[in-house]
Design a protein around this motif. Structure first.
Motif, PDB file in Angstrom:
ATOM      1  N   LEU A   7       0.880  -1.183   0.000  1.00 22.21           N
ATOM      2  CA  LEU A   7       0.000   0.000   0.000  1.00 22.21           C
ATOM      3  C   LEU A   7       0.917   1.233   0.000  1.00 22.21           C
ATOM      4  CD1 LEU A   7      -2.195  -1.386   2.833  1.00 22.21           C
ATOM      5  CD2 LEU A   7      -3.250  -0.485   0.802  1.00 22.21           C
TER       6      LEU A   7
ATOM      7  N   LEU B 150       0.384   4.885  -0.028  1.00 19.59           N
ATOM      8  CA  LEU B 150      -0.844   5.669   0.180  1.00 19.59           C
ATOM      9  C   LEU B 150      -0.837   7.054  -0.471  1.00 19.59           C
ATOM     10  CD1 LEU B 150      -1.214   4.717   3.937  1.00 19.59           C
ATOM     11  CD2 LEU B 150      -2.486   3.739   2.015  1.00 19.59           C
TER      12      LEU B 150
ATOM     13  N   GLU C 148      -9.807   8.779   3.204  1.00 14.98           N
ATOM     14  CA  GLU C 148      -8.549   8.047   3.129  1.00 14.98           C
ATOM     15  C   GLU C 148      -8.257   7.236   4.394  1.00 14.98           C
ATOM     16  OE1 GLU C 148      -5.271  10.399   1.561  1.00 14.98           O
ATOM     17  OE2 GLU C 148      -6.658  11.490   0.298  1.00 14.98           O
TER      18      GLU C 148
ATOM     19  N   LEU D 159      -8.017   3.065   4.819  1.00 14.51           N
ATOM     20  CA  LEU D 159      -6.811   2.432   5.369  1.00 14.51           C
ATOM     21  C   LEU D 159      -7.179   1.511   6.534  1.00 14.51           C
ATOM     22  CD1 LEU D 159      -3.727   2.165   5.519  1.00 14.51           C
ATOM     23  CD2 LEU D 159      -3.681   4.240   6.926  1.00 14.51           C
TER      24      LEU D 159
ATOM     25  N   VAL E 269       3.628  -0.854   3.931  1.00 15.50           N
ATOM     26  CA  VAL E 269       2.761   0.327   3.797  1.00 15.50           C
ATOM     27  C   VAL E 269       3.618   1.588   3.825  1.00 15.50           C
ATOM     28  CG1 VAL E 269       0.736   1.553   4.690  1.00 15.50           C
ATOM     29  CG2 VAL E 269       0.969  -0.900   5.129  1.00 15.50           C
TER      30      VAL E 269
ATOM     31  N   SER F  51       3.332   5.569   4.119  1.00 10.38           N
ATOM     32  CA  SER F  51       2.384   6.649   4.411  1.00 10.38           C
ATOM     33  C   SER F  51       3.088   7.989   4.233  1.00 10.38           C
ATOM     34  CB  SER F  51       1.811   6.500   5.813  1.00 10.38           C
ATOM     35  OG  SER F  51       2.851   6.371   6.727  1.00 10.38           O
TER      36      SER F  51
ATOM     37  N   GLU G 239      -1.854   8.836   8.913  1.00  6.09           N
ATOM     38  CA  GLU G 239      -1.791   7.495   8.308  1.00  6.09           C
ATOM     39  C   GLU G 239      -0.774   6.632   9.052  1.00  6.09           C
ATOM     40  OE1 GLU G 239      -2.437   8.624   3.570  1.00  6.09           O
ATOM     41  OE2 GLU G 239      -0.431   8.511   4.402  1.00  6.09           O
TER      42      GLU G 239
END
Ligand SMILES: C[S@@+](CC[C@H](N)C(=O)[O-])C[C@H]1O[C@@H](n2cnc3c(N)ncnc32)[C@H](O)[C@@H]1O
Length: 327
Positions: free
Chosen positions: A107, A109, A224, A228, A247, A249, A254
């Motif tokens: 991910l 983001l 968002e 998540l 991930v 961010s 986040e």
């Protein structure tokens, strides 16, 4: 010469923390990889290369224009690939429910450089454009609706919560006054209202004066943080034992969600701390690869200033060998 921002070009995208993502996911031939934020396919191209012609890549993106990049990616990927359009929170959940399993999930983001650089999308405070900010251009809610219709109190809350904006109340009040005379239609009008609402010295402080409000609106338009929060447990469920999740961010809200999720699932036991022995029997579901988030080095930031705020956290799902094979 100015870049032609209206022409998507797969080569102008530099994937953030590329080396670190590859090292964290340790993709091997024959595996199934999910790139849940396909964008221009920068990371997907690198991860597909690690599959060395054997394996599968599932790409997800909520932006309908992602297929332009995916078509190009698919032609050169040398692995079986498909693109699923939708919110990763929903798509990962559906894949997990349908028994699809993965060895690596990424991910990365936020918005992509291509979204930011296309003025018609309204993400940027530096170009006058329609107030839009939708990643999924088929969804109903736009920044225009939020700015013109949400109560001032709610505007102030999102500016403060999602943008950490000091002058949230003053800006919300200024928006309320201006929209009574004429509704906002363009980003430039919003930028002018923000500039007029904050004290003169603050206009020259920490970056562009509209930066934090634009971030807050983008987070709200695209929900968002909600996406998540839904995606992390679904991704963990989808992973095979020993599979890896990474991930990236771009802001503290986040990163906090990712950090807390990894910490909770790493802890295992949920008994109150004063219990002498564990009675819940919960086992750790994952192991974080590094305690602290991985940040880009100076060279990457110099080459790609947008990488500066990137933070990578990665984890291995419990139950397999540490290289990603099933137990
Ligand atoms: C930072 S970019 C990813 C760039 C990509 N890693 C690359 O190397 O080209 C983020 C992408 O994820 C997509 N995205 C963001 N949030 C999403 C969500 N909740 N569901 C699906 N896609 C999302 C955006 O539309 C954007 O294309």
């Amino acid at each position: 010469m100015l870049p032609n921002v209206l022409q998507p070009n797969a080569t102008d995208h530099v994937p953030v923390l590329a080396h670190e993502v590859r090292a964290s996911l340790a993709v091997r031939p024959g595996q199934t990889v999910v790139d849940a934020t396909f964008g221009a396919g920068g990371h997907a191209t690198l991860l597909a290369a690690d599959l060395q012609g054997r394996g599968k890549l599932i790409a997800i993106d909520r932006d309908p224009t992602a297929h332009e990049y995916f078509d190009r990616f698919e032609k050169s990927a040398r692995v079986s690939a498909r693109l699923l359009r939708g919110d990763f929170g929903v798509v990962l959940e559906q894949l997990a429910e349908n028994g699809v399993r993965a060895d690596a999930i990424l991910l990365d983001l936020g918005v992509s450089s291509m979204q930011l650089d296309r003025p018609d999308r309204g993400f940027s405070y530096s170009v006058d454009a329609p107030l839009d900010m939708r990643m999924d251009t088929t969804q109903d809610l736009t920044a225009r609706e939020i700015v013109n219709e949400w109560p001032e109190r709610e505007l102030a809350t999102i500016f403060r919560r999602y943008g950490e904006e000091r002058y949230a109340k003053q800006i919300a009040r200024a928006i309320g006054r201006r929209r009574k005379e004429e509704p906002f239609a363009r980003t430039g009008e919003l930028v002018d209202a923000i500039k007029a609402a904050i004290p003169a010295p603050a206009r020259f402080g920490d970056g562009h004066p509209a930066k934090r409000v634009f971030q807050a609106l983008r987070i709200a338009v695209n929900d968002e943080l909600g996406s998540l929060e839904a995606a992390l447990p679904a991704a963990l469920e989808m992973l095979r034992p020993g599979g890896r999740l990474a991930v990236i961010s771009f802001h503290s809200l986040e990163d906090r969600i990712v950090k807390q999720f990894l910490r909770d699932r790493e802890r295992g036991c949920t008994c109150p701390p004063d219990f002498p022995v564990c009675i819940c029997g919960h086992e750790p579901e994952l192991r974080a690869i590094e305690r602290r988030p991985i940040k880009p080095g100076e060279a990457e930031i110099a080459a790609n200033p947008r990488a500066a705020s990137a933070r990578l956290r990665a984890a291995v799902k419990s139950g397999g060998d540490e290289n990603g094979a099933d137990a």
